[in-house]
Scaffold this active site. Structure first.
Site, PDB file in Angstrom:
ATOM      1  N   VAL A   1     -21.871  -0.861  -5.302  1.00 54.45           N
ATOM      2  CA  VAL A   1     -21.935  -2.284  -4.958  1.00 54.45           C
ATOM      3  C   VAL A   1     -23.328  -2.645  -4.444  1.00 54.45           C
ATOM      4  O   VAL A   1     -23.922  -3.648  -4.860  1.00 54.45           O
ATOM      5  CB  VAL A   1     -20.874  -2.654  -3.890  1.00 54.45           C
ATOM      6  CG1 VAL A   1     -20.973  -4.124  -3.535  1.00 54.45           C
ATOM      7  CG2 VAL A   1     -19.473  -2.336  -4.388  1.00 54.45           C
TER       8      VAL A   1
ATOM      9  N   GLY B   1     -25.224   2.165  -3.154  1.00 54.28           N
ATOM     10  CA  GLY B   1     -24.268   2.760  -4.093  1.00 54.28           C
ATOM     11  C   GLY B   1     -23.898   1.771  -5.181  1.00 54.28           C
ATOM     12  O   GLY B   1     -24.703   0.914  -5.559  1.00 54.28           O
TER      13      GLY B   1
ATOM     14  N   GLY C   1     -26.607   0.957   2.199  1.00 51.89           N
ATOM     15  CA  GLY C   1     -25.836   1.630   1.153  1.00 51.89           C
ATOM     16  C   GLY C   1     -26.235   1.113  -0.223  1.00 51.89           C
ATOM     17  O   GLY C   1     -25.916  -0.021  -0.574  1.00 51.89           O
TER      18      GLY C   1
ATOM     19  N   LYS D   1       0.879  -1.178   0.000  1.00 52.47           N
ATOM     20  CA  LYS D   1       0.000   0.000   0.000  1.00 52.47           C
ATOM     21  C   LYS D   1       0.907   1.215   0.000  1.00 52.47           C
ATOM     22  O   LYS D   1       2.070   1.145   0.413  1.00 52.47           O
ATOM     23  CB  LYS D   1      -0.859  -0.001   1.268  1.00 52.47           C
ATOM     24  CG  LYS D   1      -2.124   0.824   1.162  1.00 52.47           C
ATOM     25  CD  LYS D   1      -3.281   0.064   0.556  1.00 52.47           C
ATOM     26  CE  LYS D   1      -4.502   0.934   0.450  1.00 52.47           C
ATOM     27  NZ  LYS D   1      -5.673   0.210  -0.057  1.00 52.47           N
TER      28      LYS D   1
END
Ligand code: NAI
Length: 368
Positions: free
Chosen positions: A198, A196, A194, A97
């Site tokens: 997904v 959104g 949610g 990362k």
């Protein structure tokens, strides 16, 4: 109990004396690169946790950290999480990362991103970057001017959400099989938090199978669309954890499984896409004690990473979805391991991931 991949930054600080090499050594990170370019004010850290399985892949986070120590802790924690996620998904990728320290609303992005690209390039392919919080597809294009070790640029693997949603759908079926002995979702009820990218796609997969789907979102238009297009039932965003459904699918924010929400839950299963759903590692124990089956987030939401991997190895969407479908058997394996070793599913997922990393690292090299 080991500190799982779900450990928060606060937990890392609580448990460590935050000296740089103490932090790096604590979870056996392989390499950490600090880069500073005063010409554009770029300050970046790249962490490679483990590259036993392949090049370390993980996004670039652009964030205004309160201190350099906070940035280091975050990048170490996130890199380690990527090792577990790729390993348990069966991908040939390590965990890494990177973070760029600064205000991610800056309009002077090109030089910062190109400086970051040069830092990525200096690692010679040991680390591959992608989009993350605070960075965009356009930023990846700037990074791509300096290195080929970047994925998710415009015109490449595209929006990962449909593959993620499909993996979550398959994961929910595995959970139903485990909990009820039958993975048929028709007649089951699912609370999707949610609606959104997904969440909406998941709601579609679920309603297609005949499940009753409740949706909640702070954006009323998204809820309305799910109700109009898919026949979902709207729930107020504040009531998500009180809904009497079989399954909760968190697809919005992290840290939603905490001291306040866990005692109120009425569901049998928690299985959704959101990253870092457990506020603290110990909440996995609280969920287990309540008899609720928890699908560890990084196992069930691996479809996004699978989609990025497909860009590297040239898989079609169909091939990516077939890989995401394997989340079903992976989750059943996690639950079996949790039972046989008497640990939470979150802990079992961490163990399964490290088993694969250790096994591959032990493979003998042969001379050709
Ligand atoms: P998104 O931003 O498209 O959707 C999130 C939705 O949650 C938005 O509609 C937002 O209004 C809603 N929301 C925010 N706060 C809320 C609250 N308190 N209550 C109810 N709804 C709320 O994000 P996306 O891409 O759908 O991702 C959802 C989650 O899944 C995130 O946690 C993300 O990190 C995770 N994830 C996504 C992947 C992907 O492929 N997009 C891959 C792996 C994880």
């Amino acid at each position: 109990m080991t500190q799982g991949v779900t450990g928060t930054a606060e937990e890392m600080i609580e448990q460590t004396n935050p000296e740089v090499f103490d932090l790096i050594g604590r979870h056996n990170h392989e390499q950490v690169l600090f880069t500073y370019d005063p010409s554009c004010g770029y300050q970046g850290i790249i962490a490679i946790h483990d590259s036993s399985l392949g090049p370390a892949l993980g996004g670039t986070r652009f964030w205004n950290y309160a201190s350099d120590a906070d940035a280091l802790i975050d990048v170490l924690r996130l890199a380690r999480g990527m090792t577990y996620k790729a390993a348990v998904a069966g991908l040939n990728l390590g965990g890494g990362k990177s973070v760029i320290i600064g205000d991610n609303r800056t309009t002077h992005r090109e030089m910062i991103m190109r400086a970051h690209g040069r830092a990525v390039e200096s690692l010679g392919g040991r680390y591959i970057t992608a989009e993350d919080v605070g960075t965009s597809v356009e930023d990846m294009t700037f990074i791509g001017m300096e290195t080929e070790h970047v994925v998710g640029m415009a015109g490449k693997s595209g929006d990962p959400s449909p593959v993620t949603a499909y993996g979550v759908y398959r994961g929910i079926k595995a959970c139903a099989y485990r909990k009820y002995g039958d993975d048929d979702l028709s007649g089951r009820s699912v609370m999707v938090q949610g609606a959104g990218h997904v969440g909406f796609s998941l709601a579609q997969d679920l309603t297609d199978e005949g499940a009753k789907v409740f949706v909640a979102d702070i954006d009323g238009d998204r809820v309305q669309q799910a109700c109009d297009d898919l026949g979902c039932e709207a729930v107020d965003a504040d009531d998500v954890f009180d809904v009497d459904a079989d399954i909760l699918a968190p697809c919005a924010l992290g840290a939603i499984l905490n001291d306040e929400t866990i005692p109120t839950l009425k569901v049998d299963i928690i299985a959704g896409a959101a990253n870092n759903q457990l506020a603290k590692s110990r909440h996995a124990d609280d969920i287990k004690e309540r008899g609720i089956l928890y699908a560890p987030d990084y196992v069930i939401n691996a479809g996004g990473l699978i989609n990025v991997y497909s860009e590297l190895v040239g898989w079609s969407l169909d091939r990516s979805k077939r890989k995401a479908a394997e989340i079903y058997t992976t989750l059943l394996h996690v639950f079996e391991l949790a039972d046989s070793e008497g640990v939470t599913s979150a802990e079992a997922a961490d163990r399964l991931a490290m088993q694969r990393v250790d096994a591959v690292a032990r493979l003998h090299r042969t001379f050709i």
